[in-house]
Structures are given as C-alpha cells and as structure tokens.
Design a protein around this motif. Structure first.
Motif, PDB file in Angstrom:
ATOM      1  N   MET A  48       0.825  -1.209   0.000  1.00 48.30           N
ATOM      2  CA  MET A  48       0.000   0.000   0.000  1.00 48.30           C
ATOM      3  C   MET A  48       0.861   1.263   0.000  1.00 48.30           C
ATOM      4  SD  MET A  48      -2.959  -1.227   2.626  1.00 48.30           S
ATOM      5  CE  MET A  48      -3.861   0.322   2.631  1.00 48.30           C
ATOM      6  N   CYS A  85     -11.057  -0.358   3.156  1.00 48.54           N
ATOM      7  CA  CYS A  85      -9.609  -0.377   2.955  1.00 48.54           C
ATOM      8  C   CYS A  85      -9.194   1.010   2.486  1.00 48.54           C
ATOM      9  CB  CYS A  85      -9.252  -1.426   1.905  1.00 48.54           C
ATOM     10  SG  CYS A  85      -7.501  -1.476   1.504  1.00 48.54           S
ATOM     11  N   HIS A 126      -6.844  -9.168   7.165  1.00 50.08           N
ATOM     12  CA  HIS A 126      -6.992  -8.233   6.050  1.00 50.08           C
ATOM     13  C   HIS A 126      -5.613  -7.882   5.464  1.00 50.08           C
ATOM     14  CE1 HIS A 126      -8.941  -4.656   4.030  1.00 50.08           C
ATOM     15  NE2 HIS A 126      -7.686  -4.270   4.029  1.00 50.08           N
ATOM     16  N   GLU A 127      -4.656  -7.583   6.343  1.00 48.28           N
ATOM     17  CA  GLU A 127      -3.318  -7.182   5.864  1.00 48.28           C
ATOM     18  C   GLU A 127      -2.575  -8.366   5.238  1.00 48.28           C
ATOM     19  OE1 GLU A 127      -3.346  -4.204   5.610  1.00 48.28           O
ATOM     20  OE2 GLU A 127      -4.715  -3.632   7.216  1.00 48.28           O
ATOM     21  N   HIS A 130      -3.522  -8.759   1.709  1.00 46.72           N
ATOM     22  CA  HIS A 130      -2.807  -7.817   0.833  1.00 46.72           C
ATOM     23  C   HIS A 130      -1.492  -8.427   0.329  1.00 46.72           C
ATOM     24  CE1 HIS A 130      -4.991  -4.049   0.630  1.00 46.72           C
ATOM     25  NE2 HIS A 130      -5.224  -4.052   1.931  1.00 46.72           N
TER      26      HIS A 130
HETATM   27 ZN   LIG Z   1      -6.615  -2.945   2.933  1.00 52.02          ZN
END
Ligand SMILES: [Zn+2]
Length: 136
Positions: A48, A85, A126-127, A130
């Motif tokens: 990110m 997100c 969630h991470e 990614h």
């Molecule tokens: Zn996210």
C-alpha cells in the motif's frame, strides 16, 4: 517517512515477496504512514506504500505492531463481516476467523508465534490478504 497510499488495483493485485532484515526501514515507513492516516486506518501492508515485500503493520490500541513475513498458521470460527480499505472506496463483504495464530519476525528480527482474536485478528487477516495480492 510518510509515503503516499497506492490505489492502483493492478499493483495491489500482485503477490509480495519475502522480507529480509534489509526491509526494516519499510516497517518504519509503515509506522510513519499509518500514524499519518490513523484517523481512518487501522493497519497497512507494505504494497500500500509501493513496496512488494511481506511486511504489515497492525494497530493494537495504543501500539502499532510491525510484522515481517507473517503467516497465519491456525484459524477457527469463521464469520461474515464487512470491511473497508484505505486503498479502496466503500466496504465489501468478507469471511474472517475469530481466532488466529500468527508466526512472524519482529523489529528485532526475532521469530514470534502469537494468538490473536476478534478485531486485532481481523486486521491481521486483512493485511495478510494484501500480501497475497488479495483485496477484500
Ligand atoms: Zn486494505
């Protein structure tokens, strides 16, 4: 250093490679960038901020914890939920697990194994998605 947030879905859809001790600075950048976005963000993955390495940061109340090469080694009790997100607009439905156990390297490059549940476990899941190029 505070980094700009990547919103390019093609970039975010790629799998991240293993982190090494050379990537400790990525953890620091995640610390700075999460702090700058803390009002609307509880965790981040390195891609990110444009780095395709397996590094995540997770807000755990007053602490922000950086995990290098996190692996979810155990999970139980699935439930349906909705998540947002920082790299996307809106919320999406997803399945998460109430309890997880994670192996990772900490900022001293010590291997750790830790149990998490509820909200913290949800952020970690969630991470970790990614890192696989999965966006809710
Ligand atoms: Zn996210």
């Amino acid at each position: 250093m505070i980094r700009p947030i990547v919103k390019d879905v093609f970039f975010l859809g790629q799998k991240s490679g293993p982190a090494t001790m050379q990537d400790l600075s990525v953890g620091q950048d995640l610390m700075d960038t999460l702090r700058a976005n803390q009002d609307r963000c509880v965790g981040m993955a390195a891609n990110m901020i444009g780095v395709k390495k397996r590094v995540i940061i997770v807000n755990m109340g007053i602490l922000n914890v950086v995990m290098y090469n996190p692996v979810i080694v155990r999970k139980d009790s699935p439930y349906e939920t909705e998540e947002g997100c920082l790299s996307l607009t809106g919320v999406r439905k997803t399945t998460r697990y109430q309890n997880i156990e994670v192996e990772y390297y900490d900022s001293s490059w010590k291997k750790r194994r830790q149990k998490y549940s509820g909200w913290t476990a949800q952020i970690i899941q969630h991470e970790c998605d990614h890192l696989e190029g999965i966006i809710i």
